[in-house]
Design a protein around this motif. Structure first.
Motif, short mmCIF file in Angstrom:
data_model
loop_
_atom_site.label_atom_id
_atom_site.label_comp_id
_atom_site.label_asym_id
_atom_site.label_seq_id
_atom_site.Cartn_x
_atom_site.Cartn_y
_atom_site.Cartn_z
N ALA A 1 36.54 -2.44 4.28
CA ALA A 1 36.91 -3.56 5.15
C ALA A 1 36.79 -4.89 4.42
CB ALA A 1 36.03 -3.55 6.41
N LEU A 2 35.72 -5.05 3.62
CA LEU A 2 35.54 -6.30 2.87
C LEU A 2 36.60 -6.46 1.80
CD1 LEU A 2 31.64 -6.40 2.43
CD2 LEU A 2 33.04 -7.87 3.90
N VAL B 1 30.53 -16.75 -1.27
CA VAL B 1 31.10 -16.16 -2.47
C VAL B 1 30.34 -14.90 -2.86
CG1 VAL B 1 31.53 -16.53 -4.94
CG2 VAL B 1 32.00 -18.36 -3.31
N GLY B 2 29.01 -14.94 -2.75
CA GLY B 2 28.20 -13.76 -3.08
C GLY B 2 28.52 -12.58 -2.19
N ILE B 3 28.70 -12.82 -0.90
CA ILE B 3 29.06 -11.74 0.01
C ILE B 3 30.42 -11.17 -0.36
CG2 ILE B 3 29.63 -11.20 2.41
CD1 ILE B 3 27.52 -13.24 3.25
N LEU C 1 23.10 -12.95 -5.82
CA LEU C 1 23.07 -12.41 -4.46
C LEU C 1 23.89 -11.13 -4.37
CD1 LEU C 1 22.39 -12.69 -1.43
CD2 LEU C 1 24.46 -14.10 -1.20
N ALA C 2 25.09 -11.13 -4.94
CA ALA C 2 25.94 -9.94 -4.90
C ALA C 2 25.28 -8.77 -5.63
CB ALA C 2 27.30 -10.26 -5.51
N LEU D 1 38.21 -14.47 1.62
CA LEU D 1 37.02 -14.07 2.35
C LEU D 1 35.93 -15.12 2.20
CD1 LEU D 1 35.46 -11.96 4.00
CD2 LEU D 1 34.84 -10.86 1.85
N ALA D 2 35.73 -15.63 0.98
CA ALA D 2 34.72 -16.67 0.76
C ALA D 2 35.06 -17.93 1.53
CB ALA D 2 34.61 -16.97 -0.74
N LEU D 3 36.34 -18.28 1.58
CA LEU D 3 36.77 -19.47 2.32
C LEU D 3 36.47 -19.32 3.81
CD1 LEU D 3 38.33 -22.18 2.22
CD2 LEU D 3 40.43 -20.88 2.56
#
Length: 297
Positions: A137-138, A165-167, A108-109, A146-148
């Motif tokens: 920002a990410l 996780v992919g994002i 996905l990433a 972030l994944a959590l």
């Protein structure tokens, strides 16, 4: 001198002939840590594919209440957990979950970040400014945090966790692809293609993307190891695989209550995570050395 106006004649780096390809493979084969990493990943893939053939029990529903927390033996090679489930079987099926976690999240990433990064680096200007502010920002958040947060917002579950996780990984692929595109867009063969009328989309697809793949593949290899750790962490916290699923992270969560009485319960999934992540890191280092002559041994 006649000039052909067809974009098809634009010069591009030719594929490696047979001899350089052979030297590349030989250089990789001479890197023992890389070969070890490739062997570990190959074993992981084989175990994931052959899990139904190699397993003795069902990983969820076969519960031997007469042998709860049993030590390794003839009936249960690696012992049993708190519900009498066979640890060997759950380890085999856990390899499937870990492999899916790596492929889904990194896939996905990669599919999101690479096109965005190439477009951003190729066009620059306002498009690049907007993309990079979002990426900044990410990247202000640690990827696991972030994944959590994203997994909790999406409602938990294995696939939602892998999307999260992919994002979290997407920004690193965007930045790397952007840097590659900024370099490649000014090279001679791209300028030649542009001068004879090749369109921007054709240039990005035929010239920029293929020549940016090497570092992106290396990044993807390292990211797969990180994705397995992220999946285990989210499953440990209850935001990944279901508690009954044979995820190595869920198995560690169960084992934490028995560290004093049965430490082997935590050793097997912990060792598996360590070896698989080590394998991906060794493989990534090996691929990097193959593609970067400065690092060749």
């Amino acid at each position: 001198m006649t000039t052909n106006s067809s974009p098809d004649i634009a010069p591009a780096p030719a594929a490696l002939p047979a001899a350089p390809r052979f030297r590349t493979l030989r250089r990789f084969a001479g890197n023992r840590p890389a070969v070890l990493g490739a062997a570990i990943i190959a074993v992981l893939i084989l175990l994931a594919i052959a899990a139904p053939l190699l397993a003795h029990y069902d990983p969820i529903f076969d519960q031997d209440y007469a042998n709860i927390l049993a030590d390794p033996g003839a009936a249960h090679w690696l012992g049993t957990d708190d519900l009498g489930r066979d640890i060997y079987t759950r380890m085999l099926y856990g390899s499937r979950i870990s492999l899916q976690a790596a492929l889904i999240s990194v896939g996905l990433a990669f599919s999101l970040g690479v096109p965005i990064g190439i477009v951003s680096g190729y066009y620059r200007g306002a498009v690049d400014a907007v993309v990079m502010r979002v990426v900044d920002a990410l990247q202000a958040f640690p990827s696991l945090i972030l994944a959590l947060a994203l997994a909790a917002a999406l409602g938990g579950g294995f696939y939602n966790a892998m999307v999260a996780v992919g994002i979290g990984f997407t920004s690193s692929f965007v930045r790397l692809a952007r840097g590659q595109a900024m370099t490649i867009r000014n090279l001679d063969y791209v300028m030649a293609a542009r001068s004879i009328g090749a369109g921007n989309l054709r240039i990005m697809w035929r010239y920029v993307l293929p020549n940016a793949l090497a570092p992106l593949v290396i990044q993807a290899t390292f990211a797969m190891g990180t994705a397995i750790i992220a999946e285990a962490g989210l499953s440990y916290l209850g935001l990944g695989a279901r508690p009954e699923d044979p995820s190595w992270g869920s198995m560690l969560h169960i084992a934490q209550g028995y560290l004093n009485t049965n430490p082997m319960l935590a050793m097997w999934p912990g060792l598996a995570i360590f070896l698989v992540v080590l394998g991906f890191n060794l493989l990534g280092d090996g691929i990097r050395e193959v593609f970067d002559p400065k690092l060749s041994r």
